[in-house]
Write an enzyme that holds these catalytic residues in place. Structure first.
Site, mmCIF file in Angstrom:
data_model
loop_
_atom_site.group_PDB
_atom_site.id
_atom_site.type_symbol
_atom_site.label_atom_id
_atom_site.label_comp_id
_atom_site.label_asym_id
_atom_site.label_seq_id
_atom_site.Cartn_x
_atom_site.Cartn_y
_atom_site.Cartn_z
ATOM 1 N N GLN A 1 1.147 -1.630 -0.241
ATOM 2 C CA GLN A 1 0.498 -0.273 -0.073
ATOM 3 C C GLN A 1 0.503 1.211 -0.211
ATOM 4 O OE1 GLN A 1 -2.021 1.928 3.932
ATOM 5 N NE2 GLN A 1 -3.847 0.689 2.068
ATOM 6 N N CYS B 1 -6.699 6.512 4.864
ATOM 7 C CA CYS B 1 -5.971 7.759 5.901
ATOM 8 C C CYS B 1 -6.596 8.738 6.596
ATOM 9 C CB CYS B 1 -4.349 7.389 6.012
ATOM 10 S SG CYS B 1 -3.196 7.988 7.662
ATOM 11 N N ASN C 1 -15.706 -2.914 12.526
ATOM 12 C CA ASN C 1 -17.172 -3.267 13.550
ATOM 13 C C ASN C 1 -16.247 -4.687 14.406
ATOM 14 O OD1 ASN C 1 -17.914 -1.150 13.856
ATOM 15 N ND2 ASN C 1 -19.991 -1.963 12.848
#
Length: 466
Positions: free
Chosen positions: A79, A108, A210
């Site tokens: 990345q 980000c 989550n």
């Protein structure tokens, strides 16, 4: 062999990966990736790398990617953060032989990303992103992928994802939070946004947000229809998350330290990992927290981890069958388990919320950590501009002016170089050199040269500008 795209890329090159370890700055290094792969991770990302630094700095490339060949560490996606199409492609070309795809970080949310103008702070610049993805898709021999955050509006998020797909993105990771949702303000990730994106695009989608246990992974795939699920914090607190296990902390800590001995990394990375693995235990045995923060060697870190293991075993021996975990923990502190961030304004959080993004950039309503440290060292220190003494400024030099300021006299400015009222003394390098040579016996005075003579002004300026 032609470059695989979309679902062919996901199923063949990535092996249909469903369990994915997120790119984490200073945290998803090789040693941690290998540990995660041993415990159920099927795909890993490198930490976010700065494209511009990667292009210009050979050491940066060597430290972050050009290390010893490790067949275990595949499939792997590298990345980058970038805001320039040419720089992004140059970095990707240097990395493509060491990975299976190149990912553009558009997720980000940190202040450093805002200052550097990358990550989630590019999500409004669709023309720029189209050019970056299209050029990378055209030039690279491996697919280009993207990791994004959502907009508050589902329909705008869908159009955003479709734009990236049309530009050439072959796999999309969707973090179901906006760029404002971070730290104590994280809240719950929206799986509805992720589900809408998955239905609207024709490329594989990974969900992020989550995820605290394997049941969350399965529930997310069922609710959203995504091809895979990415974990960041959940993985850091329990690297065995994708196995569906919650082992004793020392089991994974010892295994990680063994891997680090084979594949060394900066000690700061190791210490940060152990702070998260031992997070709940360090709330109980707080005296060892400072020891872990201060150790300077891998052996020292290992010794502290061993001391924590012994403390936990003592706690286990004293534990009674009917005893329940302390606080709101689902398991005892020596068991790998997620860390649940306290909600904004909760008692656990001290009733305080994190300063908003604008306040981080200079508001005086709250003090930064650095200013708080300065105030601890000097309790009388104030950061309120209205309380600071006011000084009249010298019109000429801008320094605080006093009644006998030299600049206010009528003397020619070239006659003196000492400004007594401001305590400033200016000397050229030539003057300093002559003064020094005057104190050295046997050294000849430099010959005077004219502007046109060899070694004169013209030659010196020419060499300075060359």
């Amino acid at each position: 062999m032609p470059k695989l795209q979309g679902f062919e890329f996901w199923s063949h090159t990535l092996g249909g990966a469903r369990h994915v370890v997120a790119p984490m700055v200073d945290q998803s290094e090789l040693a941690w990736r290998l540990l995660s792969r041993r415990h159920g991770a099927q795909l890993c990302y490198t930490p976010m790398l700065h494209a511009q630094v990667f292009v210009r700095d050979a050491n940066y490339r060597k430290e972050n990617l050009y290390c010893e060949v490790c067949p275990e560490d595949r499939p792997l996606i590298v990345q980058f953060c970038a805001n320039d199409p040419e720089v992004f492609v140059q970095a990707a070309l240097l990395a493509q032989d060491y990975c299976d795809a190149i990912d553009l970080n558009l997720g980000c949310p940190q202040m450093i990303a805002k200052r550097g103008h990358y990550g989630a702070f590019l999500q409004e610049e669709w023309d720029l992103l189209q050019r970056m993805i299209m050029l990378a898709h055209e030039k690279l021999s491996v697919p280009v992928t993207c990791k994004i955050r959502v907009f508050p509006e589902i329909d705008k998020t869908v159009r955003y994802a479709q734009m990236l797909e049309n530009a050439g993105c072959q796999l999309l990771t969707v973090h179901g939070r906006t760029k404002e949702q971070k730290g104590p303000l994280s809240g719950t990730a929206s799986w509805e946004h992720i589900k809408a994106v998955r239905k609207a695009v024709g490329i594989p989608v990974f969900a992020n947000g989550n995820i605290q246990c394997l049941q969350d992974v399965e529930q997310c795939i069922q609710d959203t229809g995504v091809q895979g699920v990415m974990s960041a914090e959940g993985n850091l607190y329990n690297p065995a998350l994708f196995e569906g296990r919650s082992p004793a902390v020392w089991e994974l800590a010892e295994e990680y330290l063994d891997i680090v001995r084979q594949h060394p990394c900066p000690l700061s990375y190791v210490r940060a990992h152990l702070f998260k693995l031992w997070h709940h235990t360090l709330q109980v045995h707080q005296q060892l927290r400072e020891e872990l923060a201060k150790v300077k060697t891998l052996e020292g870190v290992t010794a502290v981890s061993q001391a924590l293991k012994l403390r936990c075993q003592e706690d286990i021996s004293r534990q009674q069958e009917e005893t329940r975990p302390a606080g709101n923990l689902p398991s005892f502190h020596w068991i790998c388990q997620p860390y649940v961030r306290p909600r904004e304004g909760s008692k656990e959080n001290g009733g305080c919320s994190k300063r908003a993004l604008e306040e981080e950039e200079g508001s005086t309503d709250g003090l930064s950590k650095n200013k708080q440290k300065k105030q601890l060292r000097n309790p009388g220190k104030t950061f309120d501009p209205s309380l600071k003494p006011k000084y009249a400024k010298c019109d000429q030099c801008g320094n605080p002016k006093v009644s006998w300021c030299w600049w206010s006299t009528q003397r020619p400015r070239t006659s003196l170089k000492f400004v007594p009222c401001h305590g400033l003394l200016f000397k050229t390098k030539l003057e300093k050199s002559l003064a020094w040579k005057g104190t050295q016996p046997g050294l000849q005075e430099p010959q005077q040269v004219g502007p046109g003579a060899p070694g004169g002004f013209s030659e010196v300026m020419g060499s300075a500008l060359a």
